[in-house]
Design an enzyme around this catalytic site. Sequence first.
Site, PDB file in Angstrom:
ATOM      1  N   ASN A 114      -5.466  12.433   0.646  1.00  0.00           N
ATOM      2  CA  ASN A 114      -4.611  11.555   1.091  1.00  0.00           C
ATOM      3  C   ASN A 114      -6.255  10.976   2.497  1.00  0.00           C
ATOM      4  OD1 ASN A 114      -1.816  10.547   2.091  1.00  0.00           O
ATOM      5  ND2 ASN A 114      -2.020  11.993   4.566  1.00  0.00           N
ATOM      6  N   LYS A 115      -4.169   9.772   3.216  1.00  0.00           N
ATOM      7  CA  LYS A 115      -5.275   9.593   3.819  1.00  0.00           C
ATOM      8  C   LYS A 115      -6.566   9.601   5.433  1.00  0.00           C
ATOM      9  CE  LYS A 115      -5.336   6.088   4.528  1.00  0.00           C
ATOM     10  NZ  LYS A 115      -6.067   4.602   3.566  1.00  0.00           N
ATOM     11  N   GLN A 158      -2.194   2.490  10.232  1.00  0.00           N
ATOM     12  CA  GLN A 158      -1.013   2.660   9.220  1.00  0.00           C
ATOM     13  C   GLN A 158       0.689   3.388  10.201  1.00  0.00           C
ATOM     14  OE1 GLN A 158      -3.927   3.156   7.911  1.00  0.00           O
ATOM     15  NE2 GLN A 158      -3.863   2.893   6.201  1.00  0.00           N
ATOM     16  N   ARG A 166       0.595  -1.358   0.049  1.00  0.00           N
ATOM     17  CA  ARG A 166      -0.031  -0.262   0.051  1.00  0.00           C
ATOM     18  C   ARG A 166       1.154   0.818  -0.061  1.00  0.00           C
ATOM     19  NH1 ARG A 166       2.470   1.619   4.095  1.00  0.00           N
ATOM     20  NH2 ARG A 166       0.625   3.373   3.781  1.00  0.00           N
ATOM     21  N   GLY A 167       0.308   2.265  -0.037  1.00  0.00           N
ATOM     22  CA  GLY A 167       0.989   3.649   0.084  1.00  0.00           C
ATOM     23  C   GLY A 167       0.909   3.727  -1.904  1.00  0.00           C
ATOM     24  N   ALA A 168       0.442   5.419  -2.069  1.00  0.00           N
ATOM     25  CA  ALA A 168       0.478   5.372  -3.585  1.00  0.00           C
ATOM     26  C   ALA A 168       1.737   4.737  -4.807  1.00  0.00           C
ATOM     27  CB  ALA A 168       0.305   7.227  -3.461  1.00  0.00           C
ATOM     28  N   ARG A 222      -7.686  -0.106  -6.619  1.00  0.00           N
ATOM     29  CA  ARG A 222      -8.091   0.709  -6.015  1.00  0.00           C
ATOM     30  C   ARG A 222      -7.861   2.422  -6.268  1.00  0.00           C
ATOM     31  NH1 ARG A 222      -4.322   1.296  -1.436  1.00  0.00           N
ATOM     32  NH2 ARG A 222      -6.012   2.272   0.107  1.00  0.00           N
ATOM     33  N   ASP A 258      -1.716  10.583  -2.023  1.00  0.00           N
ATOM     34  CA  ASP A 258      -2.831   9.520  -2.983  1.00  0.00           C
ATOM     35  C   ASP A 258      -3.159  10.267  -4.411  1.00  0.00           C
ATOM     36  OD1 ASP A 258      -3.155   8.944  -0.182  1.00  0.00           O
ATOM     37  OD2 ASP A 258      -2.998   6.975  -1.621  1.00  0.00           O
TER      38      ASP A 258
HETATM   39  O1  MRU Z   1      -4.764   3.440   2.394  1.00  0.00           O
HETATM   40  P1  MRU Z   1      -2.552   3.647   2.265  1.00  0.00           P
HETATM   41  O2  MRU Z   1      -2.588   2.625   3.387  1.00  0.00           O
HETATM   42  O3  MRU Z   1      -2.662   3.062   0.940  1.00  0.00           O
HETATM   43  O4  MRU Z   1      -2.850   4.990   1.917  1.00  0.00           O
HETATM   44  C1  MRU Z   1      -1.442   5.619   2.055  1.00  0.00           C
HETATM   45  C2  MRU Z   1      -1.982   7.272   2.571  1.00  0.00           C
HETATM   46  O5  MRU Z   1      -2.679   7.840   2.335  1.00  0.00           O
HETATM   47  C3  MRU Z   1      -0.215   7.233   2.070  1.00  0.00           C
HETATM   48  O6  MRU Z   1       0.073   9.285   2.450  1.00  0.00           O
HETATM   49  C4  MRU Z   1       0.164   8.459   0.758  1.00  0.00           C
HETATM   50  O7  MRU Z   1      -0.135   7.418   0.343  1.00  0.00           O
HETATM   51  C5  MRU Z   1       1.308   8.767   0.732  1.00  0.00           C
HETATM   52  S1  MRU Z   1       2.555   7.536   0.516  1.00  0.00           S
HETATM   53  C6  MRU Z   1       3.913   8.145   0.230  1.00  0.00           C
END
Ligand code: MRU
Length: 368
Positions: free
Chosen positions: A252-253, A201, A53-55, A90, A242
Site C-alpha cells: 500500500n502507499k 493524498q 489514482r487508487g487501485a 503504473r 494496491d
Molecule cells: O498512489 P495512489 O494514490 O494511487 O495510491 C493509492 C493507495 O495507496 C491506496 O491506499 C490503494 O490504492 C487502495 S485504494 C482503495
Amino acid sequence: MNIHGTPTRTIRPLPGRGGVEIIDQTLLPHLLAFRILHTLEDVAEAIAIMQVRGAPLIGATAAYGVALALAEDASESRLEYACGRLLATRPTAVNLRWALERMHDCLAPLPATQRQEAAWAEAAALCDGDVMLNQSIGRHGMELIRWRHELSPRTVNIMTHCNAGWLATVDWGTALAPVYAAFDTGIPVHVWVSETRPRNQGAALTAWELAQHGVPHTVVADNAAGHLMQHGQVDLVIVGADRAASNGDVANKVGTYLKALAAHDNGVPFYVAVPGPTIDWRLADGSGIPIEERPASEVTHIQGEAEAGNVMSVRLTPVQSVAANPAFDVTPARLITGLITERGVCPATRQGLTNLHSEAGASDSRTA
Ligand code: MRU
C-alpha cells in the site's frame, strides 16, 4: 457518494460514447474540476499523472481506456496494443492488470465488429462490480467498528493512510467504506487522516471526501501516527491495498508499513481492506510486488493553493539535494490483524484468503 449533496461516481461514460468523465484529482481539494478523456492516450496520461489514482479506480479507468482505444480500430492488434500501453502506466496496483485481463478475455474471442459494443458494456459491468464489492467491504468492516463501539460506548477513533476512499474507487472506497457505513448507521466515528507525503493524498483527498460526507476527522502529519497510538488515541487502523500477495502480505502507499509497526507495538488492531481484484494469487509473498518509483519532484516540491483558485507548486529542498520517491511499501502479514474483504474478515494468511476465495486461490485473480 455525494458531492455538494448530489450522488456522484468518480468515473462515468458520456452518452454517445464520445468519452469518459473523470474528476481531476490533482487539483483537489482546491478545485473540483472534471476532465473528459477521449482517447487511449488521454487515459494513459490521466493514470500516469494521477488525475485518477487508487487501485480500483486505476483498473476501472483502464477498462474504459480499452473501450476508447477500439473506437476506430477494433482489430486484435489494437486490443493488444491498448492493453500493453495501459499496463505500463503504473506498476504496483494489480487491479490494473486484473481489469485489462478481464477486458482482454472478454473481447479477444469476439469478431472485431462486436468488440466496441462489448468493451463499453464490460467496462460498465466492471465499474458496477467495484461498487458492489466496496459496499460489501463496508458492511463487513462496519461490524469491527460496531464491536469496538459496543466494547466502550464512545466515539471510535480510526486511523487511515493515503486515500482508500470513494475517490480511489468507482464509489464508496475500500478502507473508508466501513467508516461511511458506520457513520450512516449512527455509530460515532472520528478519523485520523495522515497527510501521506509526498503527494498528500490523505490531507488533500481523504480529508476532502470525509468533509463532503460530514464525517468528523483530523489531519495529522504522518510522523504523528506513532505518538497517537502510544497515547491511546487510535482504536483501530484501516488502510487500503494496491496488491495483496496470496500469503496476506500487502503493498500500500509508502508509510503504511510504519503505521503497522507502530500499531503492533501498541496493540492497536491493524486492518487492511482488500477486494478480490487486489489479490495477486500469482505471488507467494510480498517480496515479488513491484514498487513504483515516482518522480523525485514529488518529494522536492509540494503543491498547494496560493490564493483562491490558484494551485501552484513550491520547492522544499536544496536544489543540489538528490531525492528518491518509492511510492509504496509492503506490510508483512504478521503485522496485520485481519483483511476486510467483500466476503468477510479473514486472517492475513494464505489459508484465510483461500477460505474466502476458494475458486480463485486455485488459479489466479481473474475469477475474483
Ligand atoms: O498512489 P495512489 O494514490 O494511487 O495510491 C493509492 C493507495 O495507496 C491506496 O491506499 C490503494 O490504492 C487502495 S485504494 C482503495
